[in-house]
Design an enzyme around this catalytic site. Structure first.
Site, mmCIF file in Angstrom:
data_model
loop_
_atom_site.group_PDB
_atom_site.id
_atom_site.type_symbol
_atom_site.label_atom_id
_atom_site.label_comp_id
_atom_site.label_asym_id
_atom_site.label_seq_id
_atom_site.Cartn_x
_atom_site.Cartn_y
_atom_site.Cartn_z
ATOM 1 N N HIS A 16 0.837 -1.211 0.000
ATOM 2 C CA HIS A 16 0.000 0.000 0.000
ATOM 3 C C HIS A 16 0.871 1.259 0.000
ATOM 4 O O HIS A 16 0.503 2.268 -0.587
ATOM 5 C CB HIS A 16 -0.929 -0.001 1.225
ATOM 6 C CG HIS A 16 -1.897 -1.154 1.223
ATOM 7 N ND1 HIS A 16 -3.264 -0.986 1.238
ATOM 8 C CD2 HIS A 16 -1.699 -2.495 1.174
ATOM 9 C CE1 HIS A 16 -3.853 -2.169 1.218
ATOM 10 N NE2 HIS A 16 -2.923 -3.106 1.193
ATOM 11 N N ASP A 119 -6.279 5.096 2.648
ATOM 12 C CA ASP A 119 -6.405 3.685 2.294
ATOM 13 C C ASP A 119 -7.809 3.162 2.551
ATOM 14 O O ASP A 119 -8.481 3.586 3.494
ATOM 15 C CB ASP A 119 -5.428 2.885 3.140
ATOM 16 C CG ASP A 119 -5.042 1.605 2.464
ATOM 17 O OD1 ASP A 119 -3.982 1.579 1.827
ATOM 18 O OD2 ASP A 119 -5.829 0.632 2.564
ATOM 19 N N ALA A 341 14.106 -8.090 -3.099
ATOM 20 C CA ALA A 341 14.630 -8.050 -4.472
ATOM 21 C C ALA A 341 14.323 -6.702 -5.123
ATOM 22 O O ALA A 341 13.280 -6.116 -4.843
ATOM 23 C CB ALA A 341 13.979 -9.158 -5.287
ATOM 24 N N GLU A 366 2.982 -4.646 -12.218
ATOM 25 C CA GLU A 366 4.392 -4.433 -12.566
ATOM 26 C C GLU A 366 4.812 -5.450 -13.645
ATOM 27 O O GLU A 366 5.537 -5.103 -14.580
ATOM 28 C CB GLU A 366 5.275 -4.551 -11.313
ATOM 29 C CG GLU A 366 5.114 -3.349 -10.385
ATOM 30 C CD GLU A 366 5.571 -3.599 -8.934
ATOM 31 O OE1 GLU A 366 6.250 -4.607 -8.675
ATOM 32 O OE2 GLU A 366 5.255 -2.767 -8.064
HETATM 33 N N1 UDP Z 1 8.609 -5.910 -3.699
HETATM 34 C C1 UDP Z 1 9.927 -5.693 -4.028
HETATM 35 N N2 UDP Z 1 10.842 -6.630 -3.668
HETATM 36 C C2 UDP Z 1 10.532 -7.760 -2.990
HETATM 37 C C3 UDP Z 1 9.172 -7.977 -2.657
HETATM 38 C C4 UDP Z 1 8.235 -7.047 -3.031
HETATM 39 O O1 UDP Z 1 10.263 -4.661 -4.639
HETATM 40 O O2 UDP Z 1 11.421 -8.574 -2.706
HETATM 41 C C5 UDP Z 1 7.586 -4.899 -4.059
HETATM 42 C C6 UDP Z 1 6.874 -5.233 -5.352
HETATM 43 O O3 UDP Z 1 7.568 -4.694 -6.459
HETATM 44 C C7 UDP Z 1 5.506 -4.590 -5.140
HETATM 45 C C8 UDP Z 1 5.301 -4.688 -3.634
HETATM 46 O O4 UDP Z 1 6.588 -4.882 -3.069
HETATM 47 O O5 UDP Z 1 5.546 -3.228 -5.510
HETATM 48 C C9 UDP Z 1 4.398 -5.860 -3.242
HETATM 49 O O6 UDP Z 1 3.072 -5.542 -3.494
HETATM 50 P P1 UDP Z 1 2.022 -6.626 -3.980
HETATM 51 O O7 UDP Z 1 0.711 -5.933 -4.102
HETATM 52 O O8 UDP Z 1 2.495 -7.301 -5.199
HETATM 53 O O9 UDP Z 1 2.017 -7.719 -2.863
HETATM 54 P P2 UDP Z 1 1.858 -7.684 -1.255
HETATM 55 O O10 UDP Z 1 3.213 -7.496 -0.715
HETATM 56 O O11 UDP Z 1 0.939 -6.529 -0.919
HETATM 57 O O12 UDP Z 1 1.290 -9.026 -0.949
#
Ligand code: UDP
Length: 473
Positions: A16, A119, A341, A366
């Site tokens: 978020h 939110d 990552a 993404e």
């Molecule tokens: N993300 C990242 N590296 C990681 C894990 C997650 O950059 O190792 C980022 C990903 O690019 C995205 C966000 O964290 O922008 C995760 O959001 P998403 O809605 O996909 O999943 P959530 O974490 O809310 O389950």
């Protein structure tokens, strides 16, 4: 005319906060002032990006309010969803967020923004905004598709017309024929239990109806039928302004999203550069999802069976999941990132041929924006709905056969299924999947360019808020 001022208040979870920061960057690029309101622990999610972009004169302030973790029986410093130690404590986490209302309102009184973007999981902010006569815009952080599916399920309860939770039903009154089964639904979709958490989701839905409008991290061309359905059939006011992640154009911005990356960017790029085009599989399940050791092992074996090179972001410190000799056997083929990552950097690299994802909406979008076909493995939240959008509407991905909504990856997804899904996307039907994925990538790029649908959506939103100011104050 005074400068407009937007205040942003995201849920304290990476999924978020990351798009909220991008939203704030977008509005300030249009000459608007932005304040992000968060808790002390989460300041770090925003501060680096803001400092990095100082030369662009981005006027984004951060203001902090205390999060009462200990007072709600959460561990000290438990100020983010991924830090909640067990699913039983989620309700305490939401209770602590509701206790932010008073300090939040004091801050709004001091800041006097023209508009509040908060939110969906802060339903009480609709009342806060009303106290100061400002519009509350709600940020849902998911797809139009997922909200249309959820609304249909709650209104028609199609899961009641089948004899078991594994039997598929058609979700009524949608533009496409979408099939789901009861096991893929959350307790909130069923709305059958009078639990405390159920009550929170009820207030969330009520606040959607009372808020001034909804901002979507999506773009019209991706899900036109569902934008129409949501706005015309369900009658909600909304603006689609995504993909928000596309505002991160520099390498530095792509490397440090949310957290500091656990791998040096040069090392990561060197590894990716050594691979041929569309030859590797990238695996990452977002910032919250938890996998059991046995499901991690199945995935590892599935990857080995598939024979493809891979880059895998693993969030657990526990090394028990590693099948014996796996790392040694795959050391030429695989790169394991233990921790965070640089997802945008990886997805944008031409070496990536498939993305194994849990279908969190940010990750899904993404992947779409980078033009990468997906292998889907949903776990909870609205991830099963996003999976259907990918596999059945957009048809730029294939599922591994995950069918049980729950906080941790369910048992039962088998290595053969994983390898089969990878093979379909990477080999058997690679051409079709890649072509479709590329088309969506182009559409996404066009949507955020000047004159594109999301660019126009943002302009319309800003115009609406500036008019609101003169109409109501
Ligand atoms: N993300 C990242 N590296 C990681 C894990 C997650 O950059 O190792 C980022 C990903 O690019 C995205 C966000 O964290 O922008 C995760 O959001 P998403 O809605 O996909 O999943 P959530 O974490 O809310 O389950």
């Amino acid at each position: 005319m005074h400068q407009l001022h937007f205040s942003f208040f995201p849920l304290i979870a990476h999924g978020h906060m990351i798009p909220t920061l991008d939203m704030a960057k977008l509005v300030v690029s249009q000459g608007i002032k932005a304040t992000i309101i968060t808790t002390p622990l989460n300041e770090s999610v925003f501060i680096k990006a803001i400092q990095r972009n100082k030369h662009l004169d981005l006027e984004i302030d951060i203001r902090l309010i205390k999060f009462q973790a200990v007072e709600n029986s959460l561990p000290e410093g438990c100020e983010r969803l991924d830090l909640v130690p067990s699913p039983d404590l989620i309700f305490n986490f939401y209770k602590a967020t509701a206790m932010m209302q008073e300090p939040f309102e004091q801050l709004v009184e001091e800041l006097r923004p023209n508009c509040l973007v908060s939110d969906m999981l802060f339903p009480w902010t609709t009342d806060s905004a009303a106290k100061f006569n400002i519009p509350r815009l709600l940020f849902h952080g998911t797809s139009y598709f997922a909200l249309c599916v959820a609304e249909s399920i709650r209104s028609h309860k199609p899961f009641k017309n089948v004899s078991s939770d594994s039997e598929a039903f058609v979700v009524p009154n949608l533009p496409h024929q979408i099939k789901l089964s009861g096991s893929e639904l959350s307790p909130f979709d069923r709305m059958e239990e009078e639990t405390s958490i159920f009550h929170i989701f009820k207030t969330v839905r009520e606040s959607v109806l009372k808020s001034y409008g909804i901002i979507f991290n999506s773009f019209y061309e991706l899900e036109p039928d569902y934008v129409e359905h949501y706005t015309k059939v369900l009658g909600r006011k909304s603006w689609d302004i995504g993909p928000l992640s596309l505002c991160n154009r520099d390498i530095e911005d792509k490397v440090e999203i949310g957290k500091k990356s656990s791998i040096d960017k040069h090392e990561c790029l060197k590894w990716l550069d050594s691979k041929t085009s569309s030859s590797i599989v990238y695996i990452c399940f977002g910032s919250v999802a938890i996998f059991t050791a046995s499901q991690m092992q199945e995935l590892a074996m599935g990857l080995e069976v598939s024979g493809h090179d891979f880059i895998w972001a693993v969030r657990t410190d526990n090394e028990e999941w590693l099948p014996e000799g796996f790392e040694e056997r795959t050391k030429e083929k695989g790169l394991i990132i233990r921790g965070w990552a640089p997802q945008l950097l990886i997805l944008d690299h031409q070496a990536v041929g498939a993305f194994i994802t849990h279908c969190g909406w940010n990750s899904t979008l993404e992947g779409i924006s980078a033009g990468v076909p997906m292998v889907t493995w949903p776990l909870f939240a609205e991830q099963f709905f996003n999976e259907k959008l990918v596999t059945e509407v957009l048809r730029n991905g294939v599922g591994v056969g995950s069918v049980q909504w729950q906080a941790t990856a369910c048992e039962g997804v088998k290595r053969e299924e994983i390898a089969k899904a990878i093979r379909r996307v990477m080999v058997d039907e690679a051409k079709e999947f890649r072509n479709r994925a590329k088309e969506y990538k182009e559409m996404a790029k066009k949507a955020v360019e000047e004159g594109g649908s999301s660019y126009t959506g943002l302009t319309a939103l800003l115009k609406d808020i500036s008019t609101y100011r003169f109409t109501y104050i």
